[in-house]
Write a protein that holds these residues in place. Structure first.
Motif, short mmCIF file in Angstrom:
data_model
loop_
_atom_site.label_atom_id
_atom_site.label_comp_id
_atom_site.label_asym_id
_atom_site.label_seq_id
_atom_site.Cartn_x
_atom_site.Cartn_y
_atom_site.Cartn_z
N PHE A 56 1.11 -0.98 -0.27
CA PHE A 56 0.37 0.08 0.19
C PHE A 56 0.58 1.19 0.18
O PHE A 56 0.53 2.42 -0.30
CB PHE A 56 -0.78 0.04 1.33
CG PHE A 56 -2.27 -0.90 1.11
CD1 PHE A 56 -3.08 -0.98 0.01
CD2 PHE A 56 -2.03 -1.79 1.49
CE1 PHE A 56 -4.37 -1.52 0.01
CE2 PHE A 56 -2.80 -3.48 1.33
CZ PHE A 56 -3.79 -3.12 1.40
N ALA A 57 1.89 1.21 0.56
CA ALA A 57 2.90 2.62 0.87
C ALA A 57 3.34 2.77 -0.23
O ALA A 57 3.95 3.40 -0.95
CB ALA A 57 3.20 1.95 2.07
N TYR A 140 -5.07 6.17 2.47
CA TYR A 140 -6.71 5.35 2.63
C TYR A 140 -7.95 5.85 3.22
O TYR A 140 -8.84 5.57 2.62
CB TYR A 140 -6.47 4.27 2.67
CG TYR A 140 -5.09 3.38 1.16
CD1 TYR A 140 -5.44 2.63 0.44
CD2 TYR A 140 -3.88 3.49 1.06
CE1 TYR A 140 -5.20 2.30 -1.08
CE2 TYR A 140 -3.04 3.30 0.38
CZ TYR A 140 -4.23 2.32 -1.33
OH TYR A 140 -3.36 2.15 -2.11
N SER A 141 -7.68 6.26 3.92
CA SER A 141 -8.71 6.73 5.10
C SER A 141 -9.24 7.77 4.41
O SER A 141 -10.43 7.86 3.83
CB SER A 141 -8.30 7.51 6.10
OG SER A 141 -7.53 6.02 7.23
N THR A 299 -17.45 -0.54 -5.79
CA THR A 299 -17.44 -1.03 -5.15
C THR A 299 -16.34 -1.91 -4.11
O THR A 299 -15.47 -2.05 -3.05
CB THR A 299 -18.35 -2.58 -4.92
OG1 THR A 299 -19.78 -2.45 -4.80
CG2 THR A 299 -18.36 -3.77 -3.86
N GLY A 300 -15.25 -2.71 -5.50
CA GLY A 300 -14.33 -2.81 -5.53
C GLY A 300 -13.19 -1.64 -4.82
O GLY A 300 -12.29 -1.92 -4.12
N ALA A 305 -9.47 -0.16 -0.06
CA ALA A 305 -9.54 1.11 1.03
C ALA A 305 -9.45 0.18 2.41
O ALA A 305 -8.93 0.75 3.05
CB ALA A 305 -10.41 2.33 1.15
N ALA A 306 -10.20 -0.48 2.46
CA ALA A 306 -10.80 -1.27 3.28
C ALA A 306 -9.44 -2.08 4.05
O ALA A 306 -9.39 -2.02 5.16
CB ALA A 306 -12.20 -2.16 4.31
#
Length: 462
Positions: A56-57, A140-141, A299-300, A305-306
């Motif tokens: 993610f980073a 991402y939040s 939705t994806g 993100a979750a």
């Protein structure tokens, strides 16, 4: 413990100095909860740290350096990491301990400035990774709720996650281990599904074909790929708390790296199937969420993100657990100074607080690119120092092949040189900050040791 322990040591024919050292190490080890981390828990901790930062980073930043073949950067990074892991596995099998990296350095160099400085570089590189992951969590939040990724809320949310990690770590080792296992299963499974679904939805056609790939940029990108794998040292630093550590530390490291390379490649190919290289670079701080939208719809996007929030949270928690114990071990070994600052509790409690305070500071004042670069500089220099020390002083004792150690040094040095050259062209200030930071670390511990805080003695292995 006292009488029987001393009697046993005497029966083994140890000298008085050896008895004192043995008893000291026994006391240090007793502060940790032996057998409190299972093999699966250790693997979960390792993958937790790696996947939190690696995917993610760093995906977008690796693509920016490596060009259209950026998925291969993860493969090369895994190969370099495998040579490095050889040293840590051999040492951990022979001498498992809490704060394992610090113990490796002390056994190789003795209680010297080199050992203390390199140990502190390792600890700082881990704290830097924590701030990297914390900012990624914030980014991402905001993406999940349509916010601005450049908002001041990014560091605020990151610091909030660091505080949560502190509270969970303060609750005890078993809480961290159980949380790590649950989160690791969720995120490894979820991210792997994202990769498979992304490839399926895109028809396995690669969009990230634009742009140029230079050899220098690709090699430089491997420095960040290595950073994506360095979380395996979290396992080394918790050796004294892992069940059957002489076998399970090495097994946990191998399993963690193997799991991560599969996940990394799935995701990297999924991202390159969904986005052009320009779009990956433009969204480098939240590349996975951006890639999910064209492939899997809105939705994806939200599911990705979750997943990012789960992965970064668990990664940060595992890293805080490891680095606070490493700092405690360095303090116990009298290799760095320690101040209670009026706080109650044990040294581990204090180093946990120091860890989250430094990570919070970096989260507020540095952006993702500079945090990643600084972490790569510190880690690679420390890694070279470890391999050289083991090659010079310990390889025969632990049964390590010299050519493996020298190959690890050569690979690290080549990647570090390419990365430094690339950053000198694009952001010379972070190179200066890195060099000055490392110099200050060695100066700091050198002054401390010169004041006689550590007794002068030979190498532990001699």
């Amino acid at each position: 413990m006292g009488t029987s322990r001393i009697g046993l040591v005497r029966d083994c024919g140890f000298s008085r100095g050896q008895r004192d050292q043995s008893l000291k190490e026994e006391l240090m080890t007793s502060e940790y909860q032996k057998n409190s981390i299972t093999l699966s828990g250790a693997v979960a901790m390792g993958t937790g740290v790696m996947i939190g930062a690696g995917i993610f980073a760093l995906t977008g930043q690796i693509a920016e350096l490596a060009g259209p073949l950026f998925p291969l950067s993860f493969v090369v990074g895994a190969i370099v990491t495998a040579f490095s892991a050889y040293t840590y596995i051999k040492m951990s099998n022979a001498f498992p301990s809490a704060g394992g990296v610090a113990m490796i350095l002390k056994k190789a160099y003795g209680p010297t400035t080199v050992a203390a400085g390199a140990s502190l570089l390792m600890a700082l590189s881990m704290v830097i990774s924590e701030s990297l992951v914390a900012r990624t969590f914030g980014t991402y939040s905001l993406q999940a709720f349509g916010g601005d990724p450049d908002s001041v809320l990014v560091p605020i949310l990151g610091v909030g996650l660091i505080v949560f990690a502190f509270l969970l770590n303060a609750s005890g080792t078993r809480s961290v281990g159980m949380f790590s296992i649950v989160m690791a299963v969720l995120k490894v499974g979820g991210i792997a599904l994202f990769g498979v679904a992304g490839l399926w939805a895109s028809g396995i056609t690669f969009e990230a074909t634009g742009g140029e790939m230079g050899a220098g940029g690709f090699i430089a990108s491997v420095a960040l790929s290595i950073l994506a794998f360095k979380g395996f040292t979290t396992i080394t630093n918790s050796g004294a708390e892992i069940t059957d550590p002489h076998r399970n530390v090495g097994r946990a490291i191998v399993w963690s790296i193997a799991i991560c390379i599969v996940v990394y490649l799935l995701v990297a190919f999924a991202v390159s199937s969904s986005l052009s290289l320009d779009r990956i670079v433009a969204a480098k701080d939240y590349a996975l969420a951006e890639a999910a939208q064209p492939a899997l719809g809105q939705t994806g996007f939200y599911l990705t993100a979750a997943l990012a929030l789960i992965a970064t949270a668990s990664g940060l928690i595992a890293s805080v657990f490891a680095v606070s114990r490493m700092l405690a071990m360095l303090t116990n070994m009298k290799m760095i100074p320690h101040s209670h600052f009026g706080m109650s509790g044990t040294i581990k409690d204090h180093t946990l607080i120091y860890t989250v305070v430094i990570a919070g500071f970096l989260t507020v004042f540095f952006d993702l690119s500079r945090i990643a670069s600084l972490g790569a500089f510190f880690y690679l220099v420390m890694d070279i120092i470890i391999h050289w020390g083991v090659f010079r002083h310990l390889r025969q004792e632990i049964g390590a092949h010299g050519w493996m150690l020298l190959t690890a040094i050569a690979l690290d040095a080549g990647v570090l040189a390419a990365f430094t050259g690339m950053k000198w062209q694009s952001d010379p200030m972070i190179v200066v900050i890195g060099i000055v930071g490392m110099a200050l670390v060695f100066l700091f511990v050198g002054i401390f040791l010169a004041r006689g805080q550590v007794s002068r003695g030979g190498h532990e292995h001699s």
